[in-house]
Design an enzyme around this catalytic site. Structure first.
Site, PDB file in Angstrom:
ATOM      1  N   GLU A   1       9.046  16.937  15.122  1.00 14.40           N
ATOM      2  CA  GLU A   1       9.487  16.592  13.777  1.00 14.40           C
ATOM      3  C   GLU A   1       8.789  17.496  12.765  1.00 14.40           C
ATOM      4  O   GLU A   1       7.571  17.597  12.755  1.00 14.40           O
ATOM      5  CB  GLU A   1       9.159  15.126  13.470  1.00 14.40           C
ATOM      6  CG  GLU A   1       9.592  14.736  12.081  1.00 14.40           C
ATOM      7  CD  GLU A   1       9.386  13.263  11.769  1.00 14.40           C
ATOM      8  OE1 GLU A   1       8.251  12.784  11.878  1.00 14.40           O
ATOM      9  OE2 GLU A   1      10.383  12.599  11.415  1.00 14.40           O
TER      10      GLU A   1
ATOM     11  N   CYS B   1      13.283  10.619   7.564  1.00 11.91           N
ATOM     12  CA  CYS B   1      12.993  10.324   8.978  1.00 11.91           C
ATOM     13  C   CYS B   1      14.237  10.503   9.851  1.00 11.91           C
ATOM     14  O   CYS B   1      14.132  10.860  11.013  1.00 11.91           O
ATOM     15  CB  CYS B   1      12.401   8.941   9.126  1.00 11.91           C
ATOM     16  SG  CYS B   1      13.340   7.675   8.294  1.00 11.91           S
TER      17      CYS B   1
ATOM     18  N   LYS C   1       0.863  -1.187   0.000  1.00 15.80           N
ATOM     19  CA  LYS C   1       0.000   0.000   0.000  1.00 15.80           C
ATOM     20  C   LYS C   1       0.900   1.238   0.000  1.00 15.80           C
ATOM     21  O   LYS C   1       1.417   1.645   1.042  1.00 15.80           O
ATOM     22  CB  LYS C   1      -0.915  -0.052   1.228  1.00 15.80           C
ATOM     23  CG  LYS C   1      -2.014   0.984   1.225  1.00 15.80           C
ATOM     24  CD  LYS C   1      -1.464   2.293   1.667  1.00 15.80           C
ATOM     25  CE  LYS C   1      -2.403   3.375   1.961  1.00 15.80           C
ATOM     26  NZ  LYS C   1      -1.920   4.628   1.359  1.00 15.80           N
TER      27      LYS C   1
ATOM     28  N   GLU D   1       8.681   1.794  11.505  1.00 14.64           N
ATOM     29  CA  GLU D   1       9.770   2.774  11.349  1.00 14.64           C
ATOM     30  C   GLU D   1       9.109   4.140  11.373  1.00 14.64           C
ATOM     31  O   GLU D   1       8.448   4.518  10.406  1.00 14.64           O
ATOM     32  CB  GLU D   1      10.485   2.590  10.013  1.00 14.64           C
ATOM     33  CG  GLU D   1      11.127   1.247   9.800  1.00 14.64           C
ATOM     34  CD  GLU D   1      12.277   0.979  10.730  1.00 14.64           C
ATOM     35  OE1 GLU D   1      12.778   1.933  11.369  1.00 14.64           O
ATOM     36  OE2 GLU D   1      12.669  -0.191  10.829  1.00 14.64           O
TER      37      GLU D   1
HETATM   38  P1  NAP Z   1       1.453   9.013   7.371  1.00 14.02           P
HETATM   39  O1  NAP Z   1       0.051   9.487   7.440  1.00 14.02           O
HETATM   40  O2  NAP Z   1       2.066   8.339   8.520  1.00 14.02           O
HETATM   41  O3  NAP Z   1       1.501   8.057   6.075  1.00 14.02           O
HETATM   42  C1  NAP Z   1       2.288   6.897   5.919  1.00 14.02           C
HETATM   43  C2  NAP Z   1       1.430   5.773   5.305  1.00 14.02           C
HETATM   44  O4  NAP Z   1       0.434   5.324   6.224  1.00 14.02           O
HETATM   45  C3  NAP Z   1       0.674   6.197   4.057  1.00 14.02           C
HETATM   46  O5  NAP Z   1       0.673   5.132   3.128  1.00 14.02           O
HETATM   47  C4  NAP Z   1      -0.701   6.478   4.637  1.00 14.02           C
HETATM   48  O6  NAP Z   1      -1.720   6.496   3.702  1.00 14.02           O
HETATM   49  C5  NAP Z   1      -0.840   5.350   5.621  1.00 14.02           C
HETATM   50  N1  NAP Z   1      -1.893   5.535   6.627  1.00 14.02           N
HETATM   51  C6  NAP Z   1      -2.467   6.694   7.049  1.00 14.02           C
HETATM   52  N2  NAP Z   1      -3.391   6.435   8.015  1.00 14.02           N
HETATM   53  C7  NAP Z   1      -3.415   5.101   8.204  1.00 14.02           C
HETATM   54  C8  NAP Z   1      -4.139   4.206   9.074  1.00 14.02           C
HETATM   55  N3  NAP Z   1      -5.040   4.654   9.962  1.00 14.02           N
HETATM   56  N4  NAP Z   1      -3.875   2.879   9.012  1.00 14.02           N
HETATM   57  C9  NAP Z   1      -2.956   2.408   8.149  1.00 14.02           C
HETATM   58  N5  NAP Z   1      -2.254   3.180   7.295  1.00 14.02           N
HETATM   59  C10 NAP Z   1      -2.464   4.507   7.331  1.00 14.02           C
HETATM   60  O7  NAP Z   1       2.384  10.188   6.935  1.00 14.02           O
HETATM   61  P2  NAP Z   1       1.906  11.549   6.223  1.00 14.02           P
HETATM   62  O8  NAP Z   1       0.542  11.971   6.643  1.00 14.02           O
HETATM   63  O9  NAP Z   1       2.067  11.356   4.800  1.00 14.02           O
HETATM   64  O10 NAP Z   1       2.975  12.561   6.796  1.00 14.02           O
HETATM   65  C11 NAP Z   1       2.751  13.173   8.062  1.00 14.02           C
HETATM   66  C12 NAP Z   1       4.029  13.239   8.842  1.00 14.02           C
HETATM   67  O11 NAP Z   1       4.548  11.930   9.024  1.00 14.02           O
HETATM   68  C13 NAP Z   1       5.157  13.963   8.135  1.00 14.02           C
HETATM   69  O12 NAP Z   1       5.056  15.327   8.265  1.00 14.02           O
HETATM   70  C14 NAP Z   1       6.342  13.384   8.846  1.00 14.02           C
HETATM   71  O13 NAP Z   1       6.542  14.030  10.063  1.00 14.02           O
HETATM   72  C15 NAP Z   1       5.942  11.955   9.095  1.00 14.02           C
HETATM   73  N6  NAP Z   1       6.498  11.025   8.093  1.00 14.02           N
HETATM   74  C16 NAP Z   1       7.500  10.217   8.472  1.00 14.02           C
HETATM   75  C17 NAP Z   1       8.067   9.346   7.554  1.00 14.02           C
HETATM   76  C18 NAP Z   1       9.190   8.449   7.932  1.00 14.02           C
HETATM   77  O14 NAP Z   1       9.924   7.995   7.069  1.00 14.02           O
HETATM   78  N7  NAP Z   1       9.373   8.126   9.199  1.00 14.02           N
HETATM   79  C19 NAP Z   1       7.609   9.314   6.237  1.00 14.02           C
HETATM   80  C20 NAP Z   1       6.541  10.148   5.884  1.00 14.02           C
HETATM   81  C21 NAP Z   1       6.006  11.002   6.827  1.00 14.02           C
HETATM   82  P3  NAP Z   1      -2.037   7.816   2.829  1.00 14.02           P
HETATM   83  O15 NAP Z   1      -1.823   7.316   1.476  1.00 14.02           O
HETATM   84  O16 NAP Z   1      -3.455   8.188   3.092  1.00 14.02           O
HETATM   85  O17 NAP Z   1      -1.096   8.893   3.226  1.00 14.02           O
END
Ligand code: NAP
Ligand code: MG
Length: 495
Positions: A398, A299, A190, A265
């Protein structure tokens, strides 16, 4: 701006709505819905992608369970050969894949190419593991030697839900798929809603490499529609997630439905430390790269820079020059070293942090605004704040953007305490020529990866993951093989 011409095959790939890949078939979402994918450099819609939901997840989980029955017993050398073939295909199509990555995520082509190179390298690394998943043999301690044959086997954990973010849209898929495939698991991938395109193209390469139907499945869509049912599913045995700590916590809860295995992660706020004796000709560009690489959307980004007070002025001066020397441009421009942020949402989020930093009294040294000459695209200047009191919210939270917070220090014990004063514990950097001091500090830092006189050296031989709220478990290295297998002990009475 001299932009690279987008290849005809990439235009062709983008011109038709993409489909889901389930059980070896390309299919529309059950709902027939699609969603738009945007190029963050131009804000134009560049593709339409199938919008899967729980009904599609059910179909993909059925296909993956069916495929697991045979794939788990596939000859290890055959699994290795397929992974090697996939690596060759990724390499062969590097230029095309790099264009898709840049169009979807915004990152400079230079770094998109690096991502393809890393993907091929990691695939080959784990292809090698397919034939080296070993158990061990240990004598029973309460019986005479030779009375029992007592040994362990490592079984593939089963069907894996792999949920990945948008910052490294290709390598995040490969980090999870390569070890899963190597040990005989099957998977439902996904990708993030912001960057689903490379995952679609990757499935085509899996197909071309000859992986059997159902071994790898793709369900594109939103986190709430696809990620949530996948991580709660009763017939999924493991979920591996990279993304925000907030979503990671939700996934851990959803996974308790059937006590599936979980690796996470998550986020970071990693301290990067410059000692007074550091070689500043390396430490300054190293610290700039540690935060600005990938527009700061990493990250492990070295987002808290602790500089010894004796070298503070020199480091600040050098860092500002580094930031101002970056070439901000559309990633398709070969000269670009910094592209746009991934989405409007991320751009707004980072800008809110900049406003908050100013309100908190942090000193803005450079950047902090949209670069001149850009009327479209989510571009932001590389930004450096000095936070003397370490009180601003940007020193704790972050940001996930090109925003560095610099703080000074003088006492080593106090420095270590400040560096560890975070809910996160993903990574850290140390710049010094005093290696005893480097090892002493490294031993005290609460971080899954510590880099000395380098930063972000991520390699498949090194375990990767976080302390505290940066996650559960480790990816890469031998450790990830454990994360995709169950240990079974077999005890045989020989008399
Ligand atoms: P995120 O929401 O954590 O998205 C990561 C993945 O999880 C996406 O594929 C997302 O789907 C999915 N997801 C969202 N809600 C979920 C749920 N309830 N159950 C299962 N999967 C779910 O990250 P983001 O909203 O794109 O970014 C927000 C913040 O996260 C960033 O500003 C940053 O601080 C952090 N981030 C961290 C990393 C890392 O490498 N550690 C990477 C990206 C972001 P969608 O397709 O709907 O997004
Ligand atoms: Mg999201």
């Amino acid at each position: 701006m001299a932009l690279n011409t987008v290849f005809p095959e990439v235009h062709n790939f983008l011109s038709k709505p993409t489909q889901l890949f389930i059980g070896g078939q390309w299919v529309d979402a059950v709902s027939k819905q699609t969603f738009e994918v945007e190029n963050p450099a131009t804000q134009q819609v560049i593709a339409h992608v199938a919008k899967g939901d729980a009904a599609d997840v059910d179909l993909a989980v059925d296909a993956a369970n069916k495929a697991f029955k045979t794939w788990r017993y596939e000859i290890p050398a055959t699994r290795a050969r397929l992974l090697f073939k996939l690596a060759d295909l990724v390499e062969k199509h590097t230029e095309e894949l790099a264009q898709i990555l840049t169009l979807d995520n915004g990152k400079p082509l230079l770094y998109s190419r690096h991502e393809c190179g890393a993907a091929a390298h990691i695939l080959r690394h784990f292809a090698g593991f397919a034939t080296k998943v070993e158990g061990r043999q240990v004598p029973v301690s309460g019986a005479p030697n030779g009375a029992f044959l007592n040994y362990t086997l490592r079984d593939p954990v089963g069907v894996c839900g792999l949920i990945v973010p948008w910052n490294f849209p290709l390598t995040m898929c490969i980090w999870k798929l390569a070890p899963a495939m190597a040990v005989g698991c099957t998977a439902i991938l996904k990708p993030a809603e912001q960057t689903p395109l490379i995952a679609v193209r990757l499935m085509q390469l899996f197909e071309e490499a000859g992986f059997p139907a159902g071994v790898v499945n793709l369900v594109t869509g939103m986190g709430i529609d696809v990620g949530q049912p996948l991580s709660a599913h009763m017939n999924v045995n493991k979920v591996a997630f990279t993304g925000s700590t907030m979503v990671g916590k939700a996934i851990a809860q959803q996974a308790t439905s059937n006590m599936k295995r979980v690796t996470l992660e998550l986020g970071g706020k990693s301290p990067n430390i410059i000692l007074p004796d550091a070689d500043l000709s390396k430490a300054i560009p190293g610290a700039a790269q540690a935060i600005f690489y990938n527009q700061g959307q990493v990250c492990t980004a070295g987002s808290r820079l602790y500089v010894h007070e004796k070298v503070l002025d020199e480091v600040l001066d050098g860092l500002c020059k580094q930031a101002q020397g970056m070439k901000i441009a559309n990633g398709l421009d070969e000269a670009s070293t910094m592209g746009p942020l991934v989405s409007e949402r991320q751009y707004d989020r980072v800008n809110r942090y900049i406003e908050q930093a100013l309100a908190d009294g942090a000193e803005l040294l450079t950047g902090g605004k949209r670069p001149e000459g850009f009327d479209k695209g989510y571009y932001l200047e590389p930004t450096i704040f000095l936070d003397r009191e370490e009180k601003a919210c940007i020193s704790k939270e972050e940001i996930f953007g090109p925003v560095l917070t610099v703080m000074s220090w003088s006492d080593t014990d106090e420095l270590v305490e400040r560096a560890n004063n975070s809910i996160y514990g993903l990574a850290a950097g140390i710049w010094t020529q005093d290696l005893s001091q480097a090892h002493r500090i490294a031993a005290q830092l609460e971080a899954g990866s510590v880099w000395v006189n380098c930063y972000n050296v991520v390699d498949p031989v090194s375990p990767f993951g976080g302390y505290k709220q940066s996650g559960w478990g480790r990816e890469m290295s031998h450790d990830v093989i454990e994360a995709y297998t169950e240990t079974k002990n077999v005890c045989v009475n020989l008399y």
